[in-house]
Scaffold this motif. Structure first.
Motif, short mmCIF file in Angstrom:
data_model
loop_
_atom_site.label_atom_id
_atom_site.label_comp_id
_atom_site.label_asym_id
_atom_site.label_seq_id
_atom_site.Cartn_x
_atom_site.Cartn_y
_atom_site.Cartn_z
N TYR A 178 -3.85 -1.20 -2.77
CA TYR A 178 -2.63 -1.17 -1.96
C TYR A 178 -1.65 -0.10 -2.42
CZ TYR A 178 -4.18 -5.57 0.11
OH TYR A 178 -4.91 -6.53 0.78
N LEU A 181 4.02 0.22 -5.56
CA LEU A 181 5.06 -0.45 -4.79
C LEU A 181 6.42 0.14 -5.18
CD1 LEU A 181 5.34 -4.17 -3.98
CD2 LEU A 181 7.22 -3.16 -5.25
N ASP A 186 10.34 -2.20 -1.31
CA ASP A 186 9.15 -2.71 -0.63
C ASP A 186 9.08 -4.24 -0.63
OD1 ASP A 186 8.37 -0.20 0.01
OD2 ASP A 186 6.77 -0.04 -1.48
N THR A 190 6.91 -7.22 1.44
CA THR A 190 5.74 -7.61 0.65
C THR A 190 5.94 -9.01 0.07
OG1 THR A 190 5.38 -5.30 0.01
CG2 THR A 190 4.24 -6.99 -1.28
N ASN A 236 -2.55 -11.25 -0.99
CA ASN A 236 -2.39 -9.82 -0.73
C ASN A 236 -1.02 -9.31 -1.14
OD1 ASN A 236 -4.97 -9.59 0.38
ND2 ASN A 236 -4.24 -10.24 2.40
N ARG A 258 1.38 -2.87 -9.84
CA ARG A 258 1.92 -2.19 -8.67
C ARG A 258 3.29 -1.57 -8.95
NH1 ARG A 258 0.16 -4.62 -3.92
NH2 ARG A 258 1.39 -3.01 -2.84
#
Length: 294
Positions: A178, A181, A186, A190, A236, A258
Motif C-alpha cells: 500500500y 502513509l 492520510d 485510512t 487493510n 507505513r
C-alpha cells in the motif's frame, strides 16, 4: 551457634499454605493455641514478625514472604533427597515473581526475561492482569515487580519505585503493497486499529489527532497487545504499535512500517517496592542494559 527450629518452621509454612491458624491446626492435628505459641516462638527466634492481621485474615509480612520462600525450598529438599537416592538429581531453583500488564508487548517481555529464563537455578513465575490488580499483588508482597507501559504516579505514602527500562518508537504498520502513509493527513481515509484508551500511546495519538483536526476511522480498539498483533495482520488499514510488538511480522514481510509517528514514544517500566529483603534476582534483572529500542 543456635540452630533454627525446623519443627516451628514447618508449622509456620503450613499456616502460610493453609491461609490461617484454624485450617493449619486442622491439617496438623494440633490445637490452635499450641500452633499460635509455636509461631510466636519462631518469630522471636527470627527477630521478625511473619504475619500481620488484616481483619480476620493473616497476611505474610515481607520477612514472612522471605521465610516462606526458604521454607518451600527446605521442605522440597526432603522430596528431592528421595529422588536423588532413586537416581534422579533435581536442582533447587530460586523464584522470581513478575507481573505484566496485558497491554505490554510479549516480545519486549521475552527479550527482557530471556537471560533469567534460560537459567536452571531460576524459577520464573509470570502473572498477567490489569495494572491495578498487579499493584495490589505487589503491595501484598506476592510479586517482586510489575512490568508496565504506564508509569505509576509518585505517592509520598507509597514505597513503590518506578524505573524506566526502555523507550520504543511508535509506528503505523500495515500489510505490504500500500506504500508509505502521509501522517497524519492520510488517516482521514485510512482505517486505524488502536490500543485501548488507557494506553499511553493511545492517549498521545488521540491528542495528535485533535491537534490536526482529524477524526480517524476507527477499525477497532484492543486492550490486549497479543490480540492487537494478530488483528494487525488481517485488515487493510494500519495499526498503531511499537515495532517491537510486530518485529517477527516485519522481518518476514507480513507487515511493513507505513509511517513512524515521531511525536510518540512508548516507555516500558519496572515497578518495585523498597524492601528490607529484596529478591537478589530482581537486582540482576534491573541491572541489565535496557532492551534496544530498535
Amino acid at each position: 551457634m543456635p540452630a533454627l527450629n525446623y519443627h516451628h518452621l514447618r508449622h509456620f509454612w503450613t499456616i502460610a499454605r493453609e491461609g490461617g491458624l484454624t485450617r493449619a491446626a486442622e491439617a496438623l492435628h494440633i490445637a490452635q493455641s499450641a500452633l499460635s505459641t509455636q509461631l510466636r516462638a519462631l518469630e522471636a527466634e527470627l527477630g521478625q514478625p511473619l504475619f500481620e492481621r488484616r481483619g480476620k485474615r493473616m497476611e505474610l509480612t515481607e520477612a514472612g514472604r522471605i521465610a516462606f520462600d526458604h521454607a518451600e525450598t527446605i521442605f522440597r529438599t526432603g522430596g528431592e533427597l528421595l529422588d536423588t537416592l532413586r537416581g534422579q538429581r533435581p536442582e533447587q531453583r530460586r523464584p522470581l515473581r513478575i507481573g505484566a500488564v496485558a497491554t505490554l508487548s510479549r516480545n519486549f517481555q521475552l527479550e527482557l526475561l530471556r537471560p533469567l529464563a534460560a537459567r536452571s537455578d531460576v524459577e520464573l513465575i509470570l502473572r498477567s492482569g490489569t495494572l491495578r490488580e498487579l499493584l495490589v499483588q505487589l503491595d501484598g508482597l506476592s510479586l517482586d515487580a510489575v512490568l508496565s507501559n504506564t508509569p505509576v504516579a509518585h505517592d509520598a505514602a507509597s514505597d513503590r519505585v518506578v524505573a524506566l527500562l526502555a523507550e520504543q518508537k511508535v509506528s503505523l504498520v500495515g500489510r505490504p503493497g500500500y506504500g508509505r502513509l502521509r501522517f497524519p493527513d492520510d488517516l482521514r481515509t485510512t482505517p486505524v486499529l488502536l490500543p485501548g484508551r488507557e494506553s499511553s500511546i493511545r492517549q498521545g495519538f488521540d491528542l495528535l489527532m485533535d491537534q490536526a483536526g482529524i477524526r480517524p476511522i476507527l477499525a477497532a480498539e484492543v486492550d490486549d497487545m497479543a490480540m492487537l498483533r494478530l488483528l494487525a495482520r488481517e485488515g487493510n488499514g494500519v495499526t498503531l504499535v511499537p515495532p517491537i510488538v510486530v518485529q517477527d511480522e516485519l522481518r518476514q514481510g507480513v507487515l511493513e512500517e507505513r509511517a513512524e509517528v515521531e511525536a510518540l514514544r512508548e516507555g516500558f517500566y519496572a515497578i518495585t517496592q523498597r524492601r528490607r529483603f529484596p529478591n537478589p534476582l530482581l537486582a540482576e534483572l534491573l541491572a541489565r542494559p535496557a532492551v534496544s529500542a530498535g
